[in-house]
Design an enzyme around this catalytic site. Structure first.
Site, PDB file in Angstrom:
ATOM      1  N   THR A 155       0.781  -1.130   0.070  1.00 52.46           N
ATOM      2  CA  THR A 155       0.024  -0.049   0.094  1.00 52.46           C
ATOM      3  C   THR A 155       0.691   1.381   0.226  1.00 52.46           C
ATOM      4  O   THR A 155       1.954   1.179   0.425  1.00 52.46           O
ATOM      5  CB  THR A 155      -1.022   0.188   1.453  1.00 52.46           C
ATOM      6  OG1 THR A 155      -1.420   1.467   1.511  1.00 52.46           O
ATOM      7  CG2 THR A 155      -0.042  -0.285   2.556  1.00 52.46           C
TER       8      THR A 155
ATOM      9  N   TYR B 242      -1.942  -0.435  10.502  1.00 49.01           N
ATOM     10  CA  TYR B 242      -2.162  -1.105   9.157  1.00 49.01           C
ATOM     11  C   TYR B 242      -0.769  -0.894   8.390  1.00 49.01           C
ATOM     12  O   TYR B 242      -0.293  -1.595   7.589  1.00 49.01           O
ATOM     13  CB  TYR B 242      -3.274  -0.473   8.331  1.00 49.01           C
ATOM     14  CG  TYR B 242      -3.329  -0.744   6.900  1.00 49.01           C
ATOM     15  CD1 TYR B 242      -3.976  -2.008   6.544  1.00 49.01           C
ATOM     16  CD2 TYR B 242      -3.137   0.058   5.971  1.00 49.01           C
ATOM     17  CE1 TYR B 242      -3.884  -2.505   5.442  1.00 49.01           C
ATOM     18  CE2 TYR B 242      -3.284  -0.310   4.669  1.00 49.01           C
ATOM     19  CZ  TYR B 242      -3.771  -1.641   4.386  1.00 49.01           C
ATOM     20  OH  TYR B 242      -3.842  -1.793   3.095  1.00 49.01           O
TER      21      TYR B 242
HETATM   22  N1  LIG Z   1      -8.601  -2.006  -2.849  1.00 51.34           N
HETATM   23  C1  LIG Z   1      -7.577  -1.141  -2.648  1.00 51.34           C
HETATM   24  O1  LIG Z   1      -7.660  -0.043  -3.079  1.00 51.34           O
HETATM   25  C2  LIG Z   1      -6.145  -1.841  -2.177  1.00 51.34           C
HETATM   26  C3  LIG Z   1      -5.108  -0.627  -2.042  1.00 51.34           C
HETATM   27  C4  LIG Z   1      -4.041  -1.045  -1.654  1.00 51.34           C
HETATM   28  C5  LIG Z   1      -3.759  -2.296  -1.244  1.00 51.34           C
HETATM   29  N2  LIG Z   1      -4.721  -3.136  -1.500  1.00 51.34           N
HETATM   30  C6  LIG Z   1      -4.219  -4.467  -0.924  1.00 51.34           C
HETATM   31  O2  LIG Z   1      -4.702  -5.511  -1.974  1.00 51.34           O
HETATM   32  C7  LIG Z   1      -5.241  -6.678  -1.344  1.00 51.34           C
HETATM   33  C8  LIG Z   1      -6.567  -7.212  -1.700  1.00 51.34           C
HETATM   34  O3  LIG Z   1      -7.584  -5.897  -1.486  1.00 51.34           O
HETATM   35  P1  LIG Z   1      -9.162  -5.942  -1.761  1.00 51.34           P
HETATM   36  O4  LIG Z   1      -9.607  -4.790  -1.904  1.00 51.34           O
HETATM   37  O5  LIG Z   1      -9.358  -7.069  -2.906  1.00 51.34           O
HETATM   38  O6  LIG Z   1      -9.672  -6.326  -0.458  1.00 51.34           O
HETATM   39  P2  LIG Z   1     -10.917  -7.456  -0.103  1.00 51.34           P
HETATM   40  O7  LIG Z   1     -10.988  -7.079   1.344  1.00 51.34           O
HETATM   41  O8  LIG Z   1     -12.005  -7.336  -0.952  1.00 51.34           O
HETATM   42  O9  LIG Z   1     -10.168  -8.754  -0.127  1.00 51.34           O
HETATM   43  C9  LIG Z   1      -9.366  -9.326   0.834  1.00 51.34           C
HETATM   44  C10 LIG Z   1      -9.846 -10.696   1.071  1.00 51.34           C
HETATM   45  O10 LIG Z   1      -8.932 -11.397   1.906  1.00 51.34           O
HETATM   46  C11 LIG Z   1      -9.770 -12.450   2.763  1.00 51.34           C
HETATM   47  N3  LIG Z   1      -9.463 -12.329   4.077  1.00 51.34           N
HETATM   48  C12 LIG Z   1      -8.996 -11.491   5.124  1.00 51.34           C
HETATM   49  N4  LIG Z   1      -8.588 -11.564   6.099  1.00 51.34           N
HETATM   50  C13 LIG Z   1      -8.158 -13.096   5.951  1.00 51.34           C
HETATM   51  C14 LIG Z   1      -7.495 -14.119   6.729  1.00 51.34           C
HETATM   52  N5  LIG Z   1      -7.229 -13.908   7.968  1.00 51.34           N
HETATM   53  N6  LIG Z   1      -7.312 -15.365   5.999  1.00 51.34           N
HETATM   54  C15 LIG Z   1      -7.866 -15.482   4.801  1.00 51.34           C
HETATM   55  N7  LIG Z   1      -8.501 -14.546   4.094  1.00 51.34           N
HETATM   56  C16 LIG Z   1      -8.716 -13.478   4.634  1.00 51.34           C
HETATM   57  C17 LIG Z   1     -11.142 -11.743   2.799  1.00 51.34           C
HETATM   58  O11 LIG Z   1     -12.310 -12.310   3.271  1.00 51.34           O
HETATM   59  C18 LIG Z   1     -11.311 -10.918   1.453  1.00 51.34           C
HETATM   60  O12 LIG Z   1     -12.037 -11.842   0.602  1.00 51.34           O
HETATM   61  C19 LIG Z   1      -5.037  -6.590   0.385  1.00 51.34           C
HETATM   62  O13 LIG Z   1      -3.811  -7.114   0.391  1.00 51.34           O
HETATM   63  C20 LIG Z   1      -4.939  -5.086   0.193  1.00 51.34           C
HETATM   64  O14 LIG Z   1      -4.141  -4.629   1.591  1.00 51.34           O
HETATM   65  C21 LIG Z   1      -5.942  -3.070  -1.754  1.00 51.34           C
END
Ligand SMILES: NC(=O)c1ccc[n+]([C@@H]2O[C@H](COP(=O)([O-])OP(=O)(O)OC[C@H]3O[C@@H](n4cnc5c(N)ncnc54)[C@H](O)[C@@H]3O)[C@@H](O)[C@H]2O)c1
Length: 354
Positions: A127, A170
Protein backbone atom coordinates in the site's frame (compact mmCIF):
# COMPACT_ATOMS: atom_id res chain seq x y z
CA UNK A 1 4.53 -28.81 -19.58
CA UNK A 2 1.97 -29.65 -16.90
CA UNK A 3 -1.02 -27.36 -16.38
CA UNK A 4 -0.34 -24.27 -14.29
CA UNK A 5 -2.05 -23.82 -10.94
CA UNK A 6 -2.17 -20.35 -9.41
CA UNK A 7 -2.92 -19.69 -5.75
CA UNK A 8 -4.75 -16.46 -4.97
CA UNK A 9 -4.93 -15.79 -1.23
CA UNK A 10 -7.83 -13.48 -0.45
CA UNK A 11 -9.15 -14.57 -3.83
CA UNK A 12 -12.79 -14.18 -2.84
CA UNK A 13 -12.19 -10.45 -2.36
CA UNK A 14 -12.55 -7.65 -4.87
CA UNK A 15 -9.10 -7.72 -6.47
CA UNK A 16 -8.61 -11.47 -6.03
CA UNK A 17 -11.80 -12.50 -7.82
CA UNK A 18 -11.12 -10.16 -10.71
CA UNK A 19 -7.66 -11.69 -11.17
CA UNK A 20 -9.00 -15.24 -10.69
CA UNK A 21 -11.65 -14.64 -13.33
CA UNK A 22 -9.05 -13.53 -15.87
CA UNK A 23 -6.72 -16.45 -15.10
CA UNK A 24 -9.50 -19.02 -15.23
CA UNK A 25 -10.75 -17.48 -18.49
CA UNK A 26 -7.28 -17.95 -19.99
CA UNK A 27 -7.40 -21.68 -19.18
CA UNK A 28 -5.41 -21.73 -15.98
CA UNK A 29 -6.45 -23.57 -12.83
CA UNK A 30 -6.89 -21.37 -9.78
CA UNK A 31 -6.90 -22.19 -6.08
CA UNK A 32 -8.34 -19.60 -3.74
CA UNK A 33 -7.51 -19.50 -0.04
CA UNK A 34 -9.86 -17.19 1.84
CA UNK A 35 -11.56 -17.22 5.22
CA UNK A 36 -14.53 -15.28 3.79
CA UNK A 37 -14.26 -12.74 6.59
CA UNK A 38 -15.17 -9.82 4.35
CA UNK A 39 -18.94 -9.53 4.20
CA UNK A 40 -20.39 -10.23 0.76
CA UNK A 41 -17.40 -12.01 -0.77
CA UNK A 42 -19.16 -15.41 -0.98
CA UNK A 43 -21.00 -13.85 -3.91
CA UNK A 44 -17.70 -13.38 -5.71
CA UNK A 45 -16.90 -17.08 -5.25
CA UNK A 46 -20.34 -18.04 -6.45
CA UNK A 47 -19.87 -15.89 -9.53
CA UNK A 48 -16.47 -17.48 -10.26
CA UNK A 49 -17.94 -20.94 -9.79
CA UNK A 50 -20.76 -20.19 -12.22
CA UNK A 51 -18.31 -18.94 -14.85
CA UNK A 52 -15.60 -21.56 -14.47
CA UNK A 53 -16.90 -24.61 -12.58
CA UNK A 54 -14.45 -27.13 -11.24
CA UNK A 55 -11.35 -25.39 -12.58
CA UNK A 56 -11.65 -23.29 -9.43
CA UNK A 57 -10.57 -24.81 -6.10
CA UNK A 58 -11.59 -23.07 -2.90
CA UNK A 59 -9.85 -23.53 0.42
CA UNK A 60 -11.78 -21.97 3.29
CA UNK A 61 -8.93 -21.21 5.67
CA UNK A 62 -7.21 -18.45 7.52
CA UNK A 63 -3.89 -17.05 6.33
CA UNK A 64 -2.70 -17.32 9.96
CA UNK A 65 -3.05 -21.10 9.72
CA UNK A 66 0.48 -22.17 8.78
CA UNK A 67 -0.46 -25.73 7.89
CA UNK A 68 -3.37 -24.71 5.66
CA UNK A 69 -1.18 -22.18 3.87
CA UNK A 70 1.58 -24.76 3.32
CA UNK A 71 -0.95 -27.17 1.83
CA UNK A 72 -2.47 -24.48 -0.36
CA UNK A 73 0.91 -23.44 -1.79
CA UNK A 74 1.82 -27.05 -2.70
CA UNK A 75 1.69 -27.70 -6.44
CA UNK A 76 1.32 -24.06 -7.47
CA UNK A 77 3.40 -22.17 -10.02
CA UNK A 78 2.34 -18.65 -8.98
CA UNK A 79 1.12 -17.20 -5.70
CA UNK A 80 -0.76 -13.90 -5.54
CA UNK A 81 -0.93 -12.94 -1.91
CA UNK A 82 -3.87 -10.59 -1.28
CA UNK A 83 -5.45 -11.98 1.93
CA UNK A 84 -5.25 -9.16 4.43
CA UNK A 85 -6.81 -7.04 7.08
CA UNK A 86 -7.42 -4.13 4.72
CA UNK A 87 -8.63 -1.18 6.81
CA UNK A 88 -6.56 1.44 8.65
CA UNK A 89 -9.53 2.04 10.99
CA UNK A 90 -9.74 -1.63 12.05
CA UNK A 91 -5.97 -1.79 12.53
CA UNK A 92 -6.21 1.08 15.03
CA UNK A 93 -8.86 -0.83 17.02
CA UNK A 94 -7.24 -4.27 16.75
CA UNK A 95 -3.51 -3.84 16.08
CA UNK A 96 -2.56 -7.36 17.19
CA UNK A 97 -5.04 -9.04 14.83
CA UNK A 98 -3.92 -6.72 12.07
CA UNK A 99 -0.29 -7.70 12.67
CA UNK A 100 -0.99 -11.43 12.78
CA UNK A 101 -3.01 -11.41 9.56
CA UNK A 102 -0.87 -9.02 7.54
CA UNK A 103 2.67 -9.61 8.78
CA UNK A 104 2.64 -13.16 10.12
CA UNK A 105 0.21 -14.29 7.42
CA UNK A 106 2.66 -13.07 4.79
CA UNK A 107 5.54 -14.88 6.49
CA UNK A 108 3.44 -18.06 6.39
CA UNK A 109 3.11 -17.64 2.63
CA UNK A 110 6.82 -16.94 2.14
CA UNK A 111 7.91 -19.88 4.27
CA UNK A 112 5.54 -22.22 2.42
CA UNK A 113 6.95 -20.96 -0.90
CA UNK A 114 10.55 -21.30 0.27
CA UNK A 115 9.94 -24.93 1.25
CA UNK A 116 8.87 -25.93 -2.27
CA UNK A 117 11.35 -27.83 -4.48
CA UNK A 118 10.57 -25.32 -7.26
CA UNK A 119 9.34 -22.19 -5.47
CA UNK A 120 6.48 -20.42 -7.25
CA UNK A 121 6.48 -16.76 -8.30
CA UNK A 122 5.04 -14.51 -5.55
CA UNK A 123 3.35 -11.13 -5.87
CA UNK A 124 2.13 -9.34 -2.75
CA UNK A 125 -0.12 -6.28 -2.70
CA UNK A 126 1.22 -3.55 -0.42
CA UNK A 127 0.00 0.00 0.00
CA UNK A 128 0.96 3.64 -0.42
CA UNK A 129 0.59 3.89 3.38
CA UNK A 130 4.18 2.61 3.63
CA UNK A 131 5.23 6.16 2.64
CA UNK A 132 3.46 7.71 5.64
CA UNK A 133 1.39 10.87 5.61
CA UNK A 134 3.83 12.72 3.30
CA UNK A 135 3.57 15.69 5.67
CA UNK A 136 6.78 17.18 4.26
CA UNK A 137 5.21 17.48 0.80
CA UNK A 138 4.24 21.12 0.46
CA UNK A 139 0.67 21.35 -0.82
CA UNK A 140 -1.69 24.07 -1.93
CA UNK A 141 -5.46 23.88 -2.17
CA UNK A 142 -6.54 24.85 -5.68
CA UNK A 143 -10.28 24.73 -6.26
CA UNK A 144 -11.39 21.42 -4.79
CA UNK A 145 -7.99 19.68 -4.80
CA UNK A 146 -4.76 19.59 -2.90
CA UNK A 147 -1.76 19.68 -5.20
CA UNK A 148 1.99 19.65 -4.58
CA UNK A 149 3.77 22.96 -5.06
CA UNK A 150 6.76 21.00 -6.43
CA UNK A 151 6.05 20.85 -10.16
CA UNK A 152 7.87 17.57 -10.76
CA UNK A 153 5.86 15.75 -8.03
CA UNK A 154 2.71 17.34 -9.43
CA UNK A 155 3.51 16.04 -12.91
CA UNK A 156 4.66 12.56 -11.89
CA UNK A 157 3.45 11.63 -8.41
CA UNK A 158 5.34 9.77 -5.69
CA UNK A 159 8.02 7.31 -6.78
CA UNK A 160 9.52 4.23 -5.13
CA UNK A 161 12.54 6.37 -4.20
CA UNK A 162 10.42 7.95 -1.46
CA UNK A 163 11.73 6.81 1.98
CA UNK A 164 9.55 4.34 3.85
CA UNK A 165 7.74 5.81 6.84
CA UNK A 166 5.12 3.39 8.15
CA UNK A 167 2.07 5.13 9.63
CA UNK A 168 -0.79 3.42 11.50
CA UNK A 169 -0.76 -0.24 12.57
CA UNK A 170 -1.98 -1.11 9.05
CA UNK A 171 0.96 0.80 7.55
CA UNK A 172 3.33 -1.08 9.90
CA UNK A 173 1.90 -4.55 9.26
CA UNK A 174 1.68 -4.13 5.49
CA UNK A 175 5.04 -2.39 5.40
CA UNK A 176 6.64 -5.21 7.35
CA UNK A 177 5.09 -7.78 5.00
CA UNK A 178 6.27 -5.72 2.02
CA UNK A 179 9.86 -5.77 3.31
CA UNK A 180 9.79 -9.51 4.04
CA UNK A 181 8.57 -10.23 0.52
CA UNK A 182 11.40 -8.18 -0.98
CA UNK A 183 13.95 -9.71 1.34
CA UNK A 184 13.00 -13.26 0.39
CA UNK A 185 14.28 -12.45 -3.11
CA UNK A 186 17.52 -11.15 -1.59
CA UNK A 187 18.08 -13.76 1.11
CA UNK A 188 16.70 -16.86 -0.60
CA UNK A 189 16.69 -16.02 -4.31
CA UNK A 190 12.91 -16.35 -4.61
CA UNK A 191 10.97 -14.68 -7.42
CA UNK A 192 9.04 -12.25 -5.22
CA UNK A 193 7.60 -8.83 -6.02
CA UNK A 194 5.56 -6.10 -4.37
CA UNK A 195 2.92 -3.71 -5.73
CA UNK A 196 2.45 -0.62 -3.54
CA UNK A 197 -1.02 0.30 -4.60
CA UNK A 198 -3.11 3.41 -4.47
CA UNK A 199 -6.94 3.25 -4.75
CA UNK A 200 -8.20 0.40 -6.86
CA UNK A 201 -11.86 0.39 -7.90
CA UNK A 202 -14.20 -1.56 -10.14
CA UNK A 203 -16.89 -4.23 -10.34
CA UNK A 204 -17.22 -6.75 -7.51
CA UNK A 205 -16.00 -4.22 -4.94
CA UNK A 206 -18.14 -4.07 -1.84
CA UNK A 207 -16.77 -0.77 -0.58
CA UNK A 208 -17.36 0.39 2.98
CA UNK A 209 -16.54 3.52 4.89
CA UNK A 210 -13.37 1.75 6.05
CA UNK A 211 -12.06 0.64 2.67
CA UNK A 212 -12.98 1.06 -0.98
CA UNK A 213 -14.16 4.67 -0.95
CA UNK A 214 -15.12 4.97 -4.62
CA UNK A 215 -17.55 2.04 -4.40
CA UNK A 216 -18.67 3.16 -0.94
CA UNK A 217 -19.60 6.68 -2.13
CA UNK A 218 -21.53 5.32 -5.12
CA UNK A 219 -23.37 2.74 -2.99
CA UNK A 220 -24.42 5.36 -0.43
CA UNK A 221 -25.61 7.66 -3.17
CA UNK A 222 -27.56 4.86 -4.87
CA UNK A 223 -29.30 4.11 -1.58
CA UNK A 224 -30.06 7.80 -1.04
CA UNK A 225 -27.90 7.81 2.12
CA UNK A 226 -25.65 10.69 3.16
CA UNK A 227 -21.89 10.28 2.63
CA UNK A 228 -19.60 11.31 5.49
CA UNK A 229 -16.53 13.16 4.28
CA UNK A 230 -13.65 13.04 6.76
CA UNK A 231 -11.59 16.21 6.33
CA UNK A 232 -12.47 18.77 3.69
CA UNK A 233 -12.92 16.43 0.72
CA UNK A 234 -10.07 18.03 -1.20
CA UNK A 235 -7.75 15.09 -0.55
CA UNK A 236 -6.52 13.59 -3.82
CA UNK A 237 -5.90 9.98 -4.85
CA UNK A 238 -5.03 8.40 -8.19
CA UNK A 239 -7.64 5.78 -8.91
CA UNK A 240 -6.94 2.65 -10.96
CA UNK A 241 -9.59 0.51 -12.59
CA UNK A 242 -9.25 -3.13 -11.62
CA UNK A 243 -8.88 -4.42 -15.23
CA UNK A 244 -5.76 -2.29 -15.57
CA UNK A 245 -4.43 -3.72 -12.31
CA UNK A 246 -5.01 -7.28 -13.56
CA UNK A 247 -3.07 -6.39 -16.74
CA UNK A 248 -0.24 -5.21 -14.48
CA UNK A 249 -0.26 -8.49 -12.50
CA UNK A 250 0.06 -10.52 -15.69
CA UNK A 251 2.92 -8.38 -16.98
CA UNK A 252 4.65 -8.66 -13.61
CA UNK A 253 4.39 -12.43 -13.82
CA UNK A 254 5.71 -12.53 -17.40
CA UNK A 255 8.70 -10.39 -16.38
CA UNK A 256 9.07 -12.11 -12.99
CA UNK A 257 12.67 -13.21 -13.42
CA UNK A 258 14.12 -9.79 -14.10
CA UNK A 259 11.87 -7.94 -11.61
CA UNK A 260 12.40 -10.22 -8.61
CA UNK A 261 12.96 -8.35 -5.36
CA UNK A 262 11.47 -5.06 -6.62
CA UNK A 263 8.58 -2.97 -5.35
CA UNK A 264 6.51 -0.85 -7.74
CA UNK A 265 4.08 1.98 -7.13
CA UNK A 266 0.87 1.12 -8.97
CA UNK A 267 -2.10 3.41 -9.44
CA UNK A 268 -3.91 5.47 -12.02
CA UNK A 269 -1.16 8.13 -11.99
CA UNK A 270 -1.52 11.92 -12.30
CA UNK A 271 -4.01 11.72 -15.18
CA UNK A 272 -6.45 9.74 -12.99
CA UNK A 273 -6.04 11.75 -9.79
CA UNK A 274 -9.34 12.84 -8.27
CA UNK A 275 -10.45 14.39 -5.00
CA UNK A 276 -13.37 13.17 -2.92
CA UNK A 277 -15.29 16.25 -4.05
CA UNK A 278 -14.53 15.38 -7.70
CA UNK A 279 -16.13 11.98 -7.14
CA UNK A 280 -19.25 13.67 -5.77
CA UNK A 281 -19.39 15.70 -9.01
CA UNK A 282 -19.11 12.52 -11.07
CA UNK A 283 -21.88 10.82 -9.11
CA UNK A 284 -24.06 13.89 -9.50
CA UNK A 285 -23.52 13.77 -13.27
CA UNK A 286 -24.42 10.05 -13.36
CA UNK A 287 -27.46 10.24 -11.07
CA UNK A 288 -28.76 13.70 -11.91
CA UNK A 289 -28.63 14.85 -8.29
CA UNK A 290 -25.91 15.69 -5.81
CA UNK A 291 -25.42 13.05 -3.09
CA UNK A 292 -26.13 14.30 0.43
CA UNK A 293 -22.97 14.77 2.54
CA UNK A 294 -21.93 15.46 6.10
CA UNK A 295 -18.43 16.54 7.14
CA UNK A 296 -16.35 15.20 10.03
CA UNK A 297 -12.75 15.58 11.32
CA UNK A 298 -9.68 14.19 9.50
CA UNK A 299 -8.93 10.50 10.05
CA UNK A 300 -5.62 9.39 11.57
CA UNK A 301 -2.87 9.09 8.98
CA UNK A 302 -5.04 10.28 6.08
CA UNK A 303 -2.84 11.65 3.31
CA UNK A 304 -3.97 14.99 1.82
CA UNK A 305 -2.41 13.93 -1.45
CA UNK A 306 -1.18 10.66 -2.81
CA UNK A 307 -0.61 10.01 -6.49
CA UNK A 308 1.54 7.14 -7.76
CA UNK A 309 4.49 7.67 -10.03
CA UNK A 310 4.12 4.49 -12.08
CA UNK A 311 6.99 5.11 -14.48
CA UNK A 312 9.13 2.40 -12.84
CA UNK A 313 6.68 -0.35 -13.74
CA UNK A 314 5.83 1.22 -17.11
CA UNK A 315 9.49 1.28 -18.12
CA UNK A 316 10.07 -2.28 -16.91
CA UNK A 317 7.06 -3.85 -18.64
CA UNK A 318 5.41 -1.43 -21.09
CA UNK A 319 2.27 -1.30 -18.90
CA UNK A 320 -0.08 1.69 -19.09
CA UNK A 321 -3.32 2.42 -17.23
CA UNK A 322 -5.89 2.56 -20.03
CA UNK A 323 -9.27 3.14 -18.35
CA UNK A 324 -9.78 6.84 -17.61
CA UNK A 325 -11.38 7.67 -14.27
CA UNK A 326 -14.69 9.05 -15.66
CA UNK A 327 -15.21 5.91 -17.77
CA UNK A 328 -14.24 3.54 -14.96
CA UNK A 329 -16.46 5.31 -12.43
CA UNK A 330 -19.40 5.09 -14.84
CA UNK A 331 -18.73 1.35 -15.29
CA UNK A 332 -18.60 0.75 -11.53
CA UNK A 333 -21.75 2.83 -11.07
CA UNK A 334 -23.56 0.69 -13.62
CA UNK A 335 -22.37 -2.51 -11.95
CA UNK A 336 -23.34 -1.40 -8.46
CA UNK A 337 -26.72 -0.25 -9.70
CA UNK A 338 -27.36 -3.78 -10.97
CA UNK A 339 -25.86 -5.60 -7.96
CA UNK A 340 -26.49 -3.44 -4.93
CA UNK A 341 -29.18 -5.71 -3.55
CA UNK A 342 -27.19 -8.87 -3.06
CA UNK A 343 -29.15 -12.09 -3.29
CA UNK A 344 -28.38 -14.89 -0.83
CA UNK A 345 -25.75 -17.06 -2.48
CA UNK A 346 -26.47 -20.80 -2.73
CA UNK A 347 -24.21 -23.11 -0.70
CA UNK A 348 -20.73 -23.52 -2.12
CA UNK A 349 -18.61 -26.65 -2.26
CA UNK A 350 -15.50 -25.63 -0.40
CA UNK A 351 -12.51 -27.60 0.73
CA UNK A 352 -12.08 -27.08 4.45
CA UNK A 353 -8.44 -27.08 5.43
CA UNK A 354 -7.69 -28.44 8.89
N1 LIG B 1 -8.49 -2.08 -2.91
C1 LIG B 1 -7.51 -1.19 -2.79
O1 LIG B 1 -7.69 -0.02 -3.14
C2 LIG B 1 -6.17 -1.60 -2.22
C3 LIG B 1 -5.17 -0.63 -2.12
C4 LIG B 1 -3.92 -1.00 -1.61
C5 LIG B 1 -3.68 -2.30 -1.23
N2 LIG B 1 -4.67 -3.22 -1.33
C6 LIG B 1 -4.38 -4.61 -0.94
O2 LIG B 1 -4.86 -5.50 -1.94
C7 LIG B 1 -5.30 -6.72 -1.33
C8 LIG B 1 -6.71 -7.05 -1.77
O3 LIG B 1 -7.57 -5.98 -1.41
P1 LIG B 1 -9.13 -5.97 -1.80
O4 LIG B 1 -9.48 -4.56 -2.08
O5 LIG B 1 -9.41 -7.01 -2.82
O6 LIG B 1 -9.77 -6.35 -0.39
P2 LIG B 1 -10.91 -7.41 -0.04
O7 LIG B 1 -11.25 -7.16 1.40
O8 LIG B 1 -12.02 -7.34 -1.03
O9 LIG B 1 -10.17 -8.80 -0.18
C9 LIG B 1 -9.39 -9.37 0.85
C10 LIG B 1 -9.82 -10.81 1.01
O10 LIG B 1 -9.02 -11.40 2.04
C11 LIG B 1 -9.85 -12.21 2.85
N3 LIG B 1 -9.24 -12.29 4.18
C12 LIG B 1 -9.19 -11.35 5.14
N4 LIG B 1 -8.57 -11.80 6.23
C13 LIG B 1 -8.22 -13.08 5.95
C14 LIG B 1 -7.55 -14.09 6.69
N5 LIG B 1 -7.15 -13.87 7.95
N6 LIG B 1 -7.33 -15.28 6.10
C15 LIG B 1 -7.76 -15.51 4.84
N7 LIG B 1 -8.41 -14.61 4.10
C16 LIG B 1 -8.63 -13.39 4.65
C17 LIG B 1 -11.21 -11.52 2.88
O11 LIG B 1 -12.27 -12.40 3.18
C18 LIG B 1 -11.29 -10.97 1.44
O12 LIG B 1 -11.95 -11.88 0.59
C19 LIG B 1 -5.13 -6.53 0.16
O13 LIG B 1 -3.87 -7.09 0.52
C20 LIG B 1 -5.09 -5.04 0.34
O14 LIG B 1 -4.34 -4.65 1.47
C21 LIG B 1 -5.91 -2.91 -1.82
Amino acid sequence: MSEQLTLVTGGAGFIGCNLANRLLGSGRKVRILDNLSRPGVEQNLQWLREQHGERLQVVNADIRDEKAVTQAVAGTTQVYHFAAQVAVTTSLDLPRDDFLVNAQGTLNVLEAVRARPVPPFVLMTSTNKVYGDLADLELQAVGQHYQPTDLSVRARGVSEARPLDFHSPYGCSKGSADQYVLDYARSYGLQTMVFRMSCIYGPRQFGTEDQGWVAHFILRALRGEAITIYGDGKQVRDVLFVDDLVNAFLLAEQNGGKLAGRAFNIGGGPSNAISLLDLLDRIEALQGRRPATTFDGWRTGDQRYYVSDTRGFEQATGWRAKVRAPEGIARLHEWLQAHRKPVAAPALHVVHAN
